[in-house]
Design an enzyme around this catalytic site. Structure first.
Site, PDB file in Angstrom:
ATOM      1  N   ASP A  13     -65.090 -21.115 -18.165  1.00  0.00           N
ATOM      2  CA  ASP A  13     -65.561 -21.155 -16.776  1.00  0.00           C
ATOM      3  C   ASP A  13     -65.413 -22.541 -16.159  1.00  0.00           C
ATOM      4  O   ASP A  13     -66.145 -22.898 -15.244  1.00  0.00           O
ATOM      5  CB  ASP A  13     -67.033 -20.706 -16.677  1.00  0.00           C
ATOM      6  CG  ASP A  13     -67.285 -19.373 -17.362  1.00  0.00           C
ATOM      7  OD1 ASP A  13     -66.630 -18.396 -16.971  1.00  0.00           O
ATOM      8  OD2 ASP A  13     -68.115 -19.312 -18.283  1.00  0.00           O
ATOM      9  N   GLY A  40     -62.932 -13.908 -17.308  1.00  0.00           N
ATOM     10  CA  GLY A  40     -62.626 -13.864 -15.887  1.00  0.00           C
ATOM     11  C   GLY A  40     -62.486 -15.240 -15.275  1.00  0.00           C
ATOM     12  O   GLY A  40     -63.006 -16.226 -15.791  1.00  0.00           O
ATOM     13  N   HIS A  41     -61.748 -15.322 -14.174  1.00  0.00           N
ATOM     14  CA  HIS A  41     -61.670 -16.561 -13.422  1.00  0.00           C
ATOM     15  C   HIS A  41     -61.540 -16.247 -11.942  1.00  0.00           C
ATOM     16  O   HIS A  41     -61.045 -15.196 -11.545  1.00  0.00           O
ATOM     17  CB  HIS A  41     -60.529 -17.465 -13.902  1.00  0.00           C
ATOM     18  CG  HIS A  41     -59.232 -16.753 -14.121  1.00  0.00           C
ATOM     19  ND1 HIS A  41     -58.842 -16.335 -15.372  1.00  0.00           N
ATOM     20  CD2 HIS A  41     -58.245 -16.388 -13.277  1.00  0.00           C
ATOM     21  CE1 HIS A  41     -57.658 -15.742 -15.278  1.00  0.00           C
ATOM     22  NE2 HIS A  41     -57.281 -15.761 -14.024  1.00  0.00           N
ATOM     23  N   THR A 300     -68.910 -11.075 -16.846  1.00  0.00           N
ATOM     24  CA  THR A 300     -70.125 -10.488 -17.403  1.00  0.00           C
ATOM     25  C   THR A 300     -71.249 -10.345 -16.391  1.00  0.00           C
ATOM     26  O   THR A 300     -72.152  -9.534 -16.586  1.00  0.00           O
ATOM     27  CB  THR A 300     -70.643 -11.365 -18.558  1.00  0.00           C
ATOM     28  OG1 THR A 300     -70.982 -12.670 -18.041  1.00  0.00           O
ATOM     29  CG2 THR A 300     -69.579 -11.523 -19.643  1.00  0.00           C
ATOM     30  N   LEU A 331     -67.015 -31.649  -9.020  1.00  0.00           N
ATOM     31  CA  LEU A 331     -67.659 -32.944  -8.815  1.00  0.00           C
ATOM     32  C   LEU A 331     -68.652 -32.877  -7.661  1.00  0.00           C
ATOM     33  O   LEU A 331     -69.703 -33.531  -7.684  1.00  0.00           O
ATOM     34  CB  LEU A 331     -66.595 -34.016  -8.540  1.00  0.00           C
ATOM     35  CG  LEU A 331     -67.098 -35.448  -8.379  1.00  0.00           C
ATOM     36  CD1 LEU A 331     -67.717 -35.956  -9.681  1.00  0.00           C
ATOM     37  CD2 LEU A 331     -65.972 -36.378  -7.934  1.00  0.00           C
TER      38      LEU A 331
END
Length: 430
Positions: A13, A40-41, A300, A331
């Site tokens: 992630d 997942g992304h 999830t 950042l």
């Protein structure tokens, strides 16, 4: 010619999808070399958010050819659901290539995954329940079904029957479940054959031929270093090798052809699922990072555990992946928080560890040793160069670079594709 591998440096992630999306528009191929629909992304393109699970982020590029490599395990139902979802939004998935040697996730893999997790109870690993581990187990045990097998019905039937001879014994006698009819599995696979056939190629040959012709190949690793089955926090890991070496194995692109190894790392740390996490926060700052950083798993739906930046892990990831560069993400999430702790070493039973402890038992008992740096108050989401960042933000990035031993070449200051500062462009270097 450039072959670039993208690897998560923490527990996943980190923002690999964003990195792939940014670079993917300038390369000829984007390859997913490992994993399945368990990682997942999120990619933001033109103000629209896309959540991908099985397909590489390069599927959204107008020019790059997306490839599922031989190291991927493919759930056909999930694959075509994802393709249809993208096409409904105007994306073009017709360029997708799939390795004939990739393994398939069968319905019985998912059944076993869920049953085994329930059986383990408190000792459960915390898998996604999508059958990825059992599919990889079959691959190593040499009883798996590969993509190429569904084009020969006799071989397919033989492999499915052989696999279920053992698995039905487990389901019935160990877990008190019903046996699975092999014919239903064969029919399941065959129902996808015609749609799958145009996509199947000798991807190893195609990728190496492309490199020979001077084209650029980007390999997009799934999961992350600390989830690697060999180099991660075993047994709380995935079932493949999402490190740089695994990208070579899972794509068929030899290691000497890789020109850059790009690590993706958050400005803080997150983890989903069980397992040790030295810098994990249980106070208001943990909640702040979860909320401000939008830390909910794409696949999830679970809230991610959050902690401060861990330079011990960053150095370790740099070493095992041979990172040439880091892509620092999120950042902007640290804006205005006062002071930012950075883990520089561990304390394990009174002994200082500047590098990863030898054993998982030691790592499990590791307490972070922190130094702190002042945060910045200014909004950085519109910064386009490193020099535009507030001095305190620059100092933080440079300190992470120093502690990690790898240059911070890209800096994410927001979720958008254009919210990225480029200090060194890996595609402009030989």
């Amino acid at each position: 010619m450039a072959a670039i591998v993208i690897v998560g440096a923490q527990w996943g992630d980190e923002g690999k999808g964003k990195a792939t999306d940014i670079l993917g528009g300038r390369v000829d191929y984007v390859v997913k070399p490992n994993g399945g629909n368990n990682a997942g992304h999120t990619v933001v393109v033109g103000g629209e958010k896309y959540e991908l699970k099985l397909l590489p982020a390069g599927i959204l590029s107008e020019n790059a050819v997306p490839v599922l490599g031989n190291g991927v395990v493919i759930n056909l139902e999930a694959l075509f659901e994802e393709i249809e979802g993208l096409e409904a939004r105007g994306a073009d998935a017709s360029r997708l290539r799939i390795s004939a040697n990739a393994h398939l996730v069968a319905p019985y893999h998912q059944t076993l995954d869920r049953v085994q997790e329930r059986f383990l109870g408190k000792r459960a690993i915390g898998t996604t329940g999508r059958g990825i581990g059992p599919a990889y187990a079959d691959k190593v045990a040499r009883v798996g079904v590969r993509v190429q097998d569904i084009f020969d019905e006799s071989i397919l039937r033989q492999k499915v029957e052989s696999a279920l001879d053992i698995k039905n014994q487990m389901l019935v006698k160990m877990y008190n479940r019903k046996a699975i009819d092999p014919e239903t599995i064969v029919e399941y696979f065959l129902s996808y054959r015609d749609r799958l056939e145009p996509m199947v190629v000798d991807s190893e040959y195609e990728l190496n031929t492309a490199l020979d012709a001077g084209k650029h190949v980007l390999m997009e690793g799934g999961q992350a270093t600390m989830l690697d089955v060999d180099h991660g926090t075993y047994p709380f890991v995935t079932s493949s090798n999402p490190t740089a070496g695994g990208a070579s194995v899972g794509s068929g692109v030899g290691p000497t052809r890789i020109t850059h190894s790009l690590g993706i790392i958050k400005a803080y740390t997150t983890r989903v699922g069980a397992g040790p996490f030295p810098t994990e926060l249980f106070d208001k700052w943990g909640e702040y990072l979860q909320t401000t950083g939008g830390e909910v798993g794409v696949n999830t739906g679970r809230t991610r555990r959050c902690g401060w930046y861990d330079s011990v892990i960053a150095r370790y990831a740099s070493r095992v992946n041979g990172f040439t560069d880091y892509f620092l993400t999120k950042l902007d999430v640290l804006t205005g928080i006062g002071e930012i702790p950075i883990c520089v070493a561990y304390d394990v039973d009174g002994e200082r560890f500047d590098e990863m402890p030898l054993t998982q038992s030691q790592f499990h008992h590791a307490q972070p040793i922190y130094e702190t740096m002042p945060a910045w108050e200014e909004d950085i989401t519109g910064c386009t160069t490193f020099e535009e960042l507030p001095q305190k933000a620059q100092d933080y990035v440079l300190r992470l670079e120093e502690l990690s031993g790898t240059r911070m070449s890209y800096i994410g200051v927001g979720p958008g594709r254009d919210q990225t500062i480029v200090r060194h462009d890996v595609l402009d270097e030989k």
